[in-house]
Write a protein that holds these residues in place. Structure first.
Motif, PDB file in Angstrom:
ATOM      1  N   ASP A  50      29.618 -20.265  31.097  1.00  0.00           N
ATOM      2  CA  ASP A  50      31.070 -20.180  30.937  1.00  0.00           C
ATOM      3  C   ASP A  50      31.685 -19.348  32.069  1.00  0.00           C
ATOM      4  O   ASP A  50      31.336 -18.182  32.237  1.00  0.00           O
ATOM      5  N   PRO A  51      32.623 -19.918  32.832  1.00  0.00           N
ATOM      6  CA  PRO A  51      33.224 -19.172  33.959  1.00  0.00           C
ATOM      7  C   PRO A  51      33.956 -17.896  33.524  1.00  0.00           C
ATOM      8  O   PRO A  51      33.899 -16.884  34.232  1.00  0.00           O
ATOM      9  N   ASP A  52      34.626 -17.924  32.372  1.00  0.00           N
ATOM     10  CA  ASP A  52      35.322 -16.721  31.892  1.00  0.00           C
ATOM     11  C   ASP A  52      34.322 -15.632  31.522  1.00  0.00           C
ATOM     12  O   ASP A  52      34.546 -14.450  31.809  1.00  0.00           O
ATOM     13  N   CYS A  53      33.209 -16.010  30.901  1.00  0.00           N
ATOM     14  CA  CYS A  53      32.179 -15.025  30.562  1.00  0.00           C
ATOM     15  C   CYS A  53      31.602 -14.402  31.824  1.00  0.00           C
ATOM     16  O   CYS A  53      31.391 -13.187  31.884  1.00  0.00           O
ATOM     17  N   ARG A  54      31.376 -15.222  32.837  1.00  0.00           N
ATOM     18  CA  ARG A  54      30.851 -14.678  34.095  1.00  0.00           C
ATOM     19  C   ARG A  54      31.856 -13.722  34.734  1.00  0.00           C
ATOM     20  O   ARG A  54      31.478 -12.678  35.278  1.00  0.00           O
ATOM     21  N   ALA A  55      33.141 -14.042  34.633  1.00  0.00           N
ATOM     22  CA  ALA A  55      34.174 -13.147  35.174  1.00  0.00           C
ATOM     23  C   ALA A  55      34.157 -11.809  34.440  1.00  0.00           C
ATOM     24  O   ALA A  55      34.261 -10.746  35.059  1.00  0.00           O
ATOM     25  N   ILE A  56      34.012 -11.851  33.122  1.00  0.00           N
ATOM     26  CA  ILE A  56      33.953 -10.622  32.318  1.00  0.00           C
ATOM     27  C   ILE A  56      32.733  -9.792  32.729  1.00  0.00           C
ATOM     28  O   ILE A  56      32.818  -8.579  32.908  1.00  0.00           O
ATOM     29  N   LEU A  57      31.594 -10.445  32.889  1.00  0.00           N
ATOM     30  CA  LEU A  57      30.373  -9.726  33.268  1.00  0.00           C
ATOM     31  C   LEU A  57      30.502  -9.073  34.637  1.00  0.00           C
ATOM     32  O   LEU A  57      29.973  -7.979  34.858  1.00  0.00           O
TER      33      LEU A  57
END
Length: 125
Positions: free
Chosen positions: A23-30
């Motif tokens: 998930d691109p949003d999850c990667r951004a959060i990480l």
């Protein structure tokens, strides 16, 4: 509320880790949670709507890749911050040709372990 991955002794499922990392949003959060951040800070920094952010935090928590840190405010209430909770994620294949996932976590200091216990107790009250 997002589950506290730090209290879970079980390894995350391979599918949960893959779903979160895909998930691109999850990667951004990480990428931005090397230091603890509130949901409002994450919404602003990652440009993710609040309702979407909590779903993404749930994905990350189910994969044991992020953990909650609660701070009790002097005036009452608490503030929750989210922090990346791994140093390395390894996906490998076993001798039986099954995939497995290993999540290496940073060592926790005594005050962090105590904060985790306090947070868990607060959830049960």
């Amino acid at each position: 509320m997002v589950r506290d991955s730090a209290s879970s002794e079980d390894s995350p499922s391979l599918q949960n880790v893959l779903d979160a990392l895909d998930d691109p949003d999850c990667r951004a959060i990480l990428r931005v949670t090397t230091e603890p951040m509130t949901a409002n800070e994450l919404t602003d920094t990652c440009d993710i709507p609040t309702s979407t952010l909590y779903r993404k935090l749930e994905l990350l928590s189910n994969a044991s890749l992020v953990r909650e840190q609660d701070t009790i405010n002097p005036g009452g209430g608490r503030t929750t911050r989210y922090k990346r909770d791994f140093d390395d994620v390894t996906i490998s294949m076993t001798e039986e040709d099954d995939f497995s996932v290993t999540v290496e976590r940073p060592p926790r200091k005594a005050d962090e372990r105590l904060a985790d216990i306090w947070s868990t107790m607060g959830d049960e009250l």
